[in-house]
Design a protein around this motif. Sequence first.
Motif, short mmCIF file in Angstrom:
data_model
loop_
_atom_site.label_atom_id
_atom_site.label_comp_id
_atom_site.label_asym_id
_atom_site.label_seq_id
_atom_site.Cartn_x
_atom_site.Cartn_y
_atom_site.Cartn_z
N ARG A 152 0.91 -1.28 0.02
CA ARG A 152 -0.15 -0.08 0.14
C ARG A 152 0.75 1.34 0.08
N ASP A 178 -1.82 -0.47 -6.15
CA ASP A 178 -2.96 -0.22 -7.41
C ASP A 178 -2.06 -0.32 -8.44
N ASN A 189 1.05 -13.76 0.67
CA ASN A 189 0.32 -12.52 1.22
C ASN A 189 0.65 -12.44 2.46
N GLU A 198 -10.38 -8.39 5.63
CA GLU A 198 -10.56 -7.61 4.37
C GLU A 198 -8.97 -7.87 3.34
N PRO A 200 -7.29 -5.72 0.41
CA PRO A 200 -7.33 -4.54 -0.52
C PRO A 200 -7.54 -4.82 -1.99
N ALA A 201 -7.88 -3.99 -2.64
CA ALA A 201 -8.35 -4.16 -4.19
C ALA A 201 -6.96 -4.41 -5.05
N LEU A 202 -6.96 -5.54 -5.80
CA LEU A 202 -5.96 -5.66 -6.53
C LEU A 202 -6.38 -5.99 -8.07
N PRO A 203 -5.62 -5.61 -9.00
CA PRO A 203 -5.84 -5.56 -10.37
C PRO A 203 -6.10 -7.27 -10.70
N ASP A 204 -6.86 -7.54 -11.89
CA ASP A 204 -7.03 -8.77 -12.22
C ASP A 204 -5.86 -9.11 -13.02
N TRP A 228 -9.81 -14.70 -2.53
CA TRP A 228 -9.36 -13.89 -3.63
C TRP A 228 -8.68 -14.63 -4.80
N GLU A 231 -10.80 -17.04 -6.63
CA GLU A 231 -11.44 -16.55 -7.78
C GLU A 231 -10.69 -15.96 -8.90
N GLN A 232 -9.56 -15.77 -8.63
CA GLN A 232 -8.55 -15.45 -9.85
C GLN A 232 -7.92 -16.53 -10.50
#
Length: 270
Positions: A152, A178, A189, A198, A200-204, A228, A231-232
């Motif tokens: 971050r 980002d 991770n 939670e 954080p938002a990560l790019p696909d 996550w 899902e990826q």
Amino acid sequence: MTALYCVFGNPVGHSRSPDIHHAFAGQRGDDIRYEKREAPLEDFAGAVKAFRQAGGLGANVTVPFKEQAFELCHAVTERAGQAAAVNTLWWDGDQLHGDNTDGAGMVKDIRDNQGWTIHQKRVLILGAGGAVRGVMGPLLAEQPTLVRIANRTEEKAAILARGFMDGNNPPVLGSGLDTLTGQFDLVINAISAGLHGEMPALPDGLLAEGAVAYDMVYGSEPTPFMRWANEQGAAATADGLGMLVEQAAEAFEIWRGWRPDTGPVMAMLR
Ligand code: ATR
């Protein structure tokens, strides 16, 4: 005589280390007692001294004392020096010795228990805190193709990466979360937010074909990071319970001179 060990932390109530070390000792009938000791935040050194005076032979160190433990030691191993943090203490007379078994424990779990390859793989690490610095040395020793540290706070990733840039290591690069691009074979991770549900938002598209994902955190169910990764399209995911048991086994071997069997202890904790 019962051999005395402990784990220092603050808080330390949640620690599984006593269960793990008592189970190891039981494998050969070693007579040990392993305590949890909550050290005061402002007097870690005093807590270590008191433990030694009580007959303590060795100790583990957890959050937030690993850096202070490093400072306190008279001698440390190379990997503890790289981490600038110590999670395992023992004495040789008056001399306090320190090692850091976290990285070796993580590598052992990834490579031997999960059966995943690090050598010549592209590795992405999420986070740039103490947990990452603690594992970098042993991770790089596996000679991945490259290690990208994404955090971050981008500056922290850059500083950490620079500290491990030397001609003998694979390239280590820092970046923000980002702005992250590229494809990776192993994603690790170490964002502590993962503990609290939670991510954080990560790019696909960060996961290459066949990529695997490892969370240093563990839980009774798949962590947010593991969800996550699934899902990826990750080929496999694992949490950090194995790392916890393997780092403990490394410490136990330093203290007791024999290597416990980690498999049954992992099964017991699950
Ligand atoms: P640890 O010993 O677990 O590494 P730490 O040194 O406090 O603990 O590091 C925590 C890590 O989790 C850091 O990389 C932190 O990012 P920053 O350096 O930007 O603070 C990361 N982290 C914690 N909460 C986060 C969140 N909500 N989103 C993204 N990263 C987070």
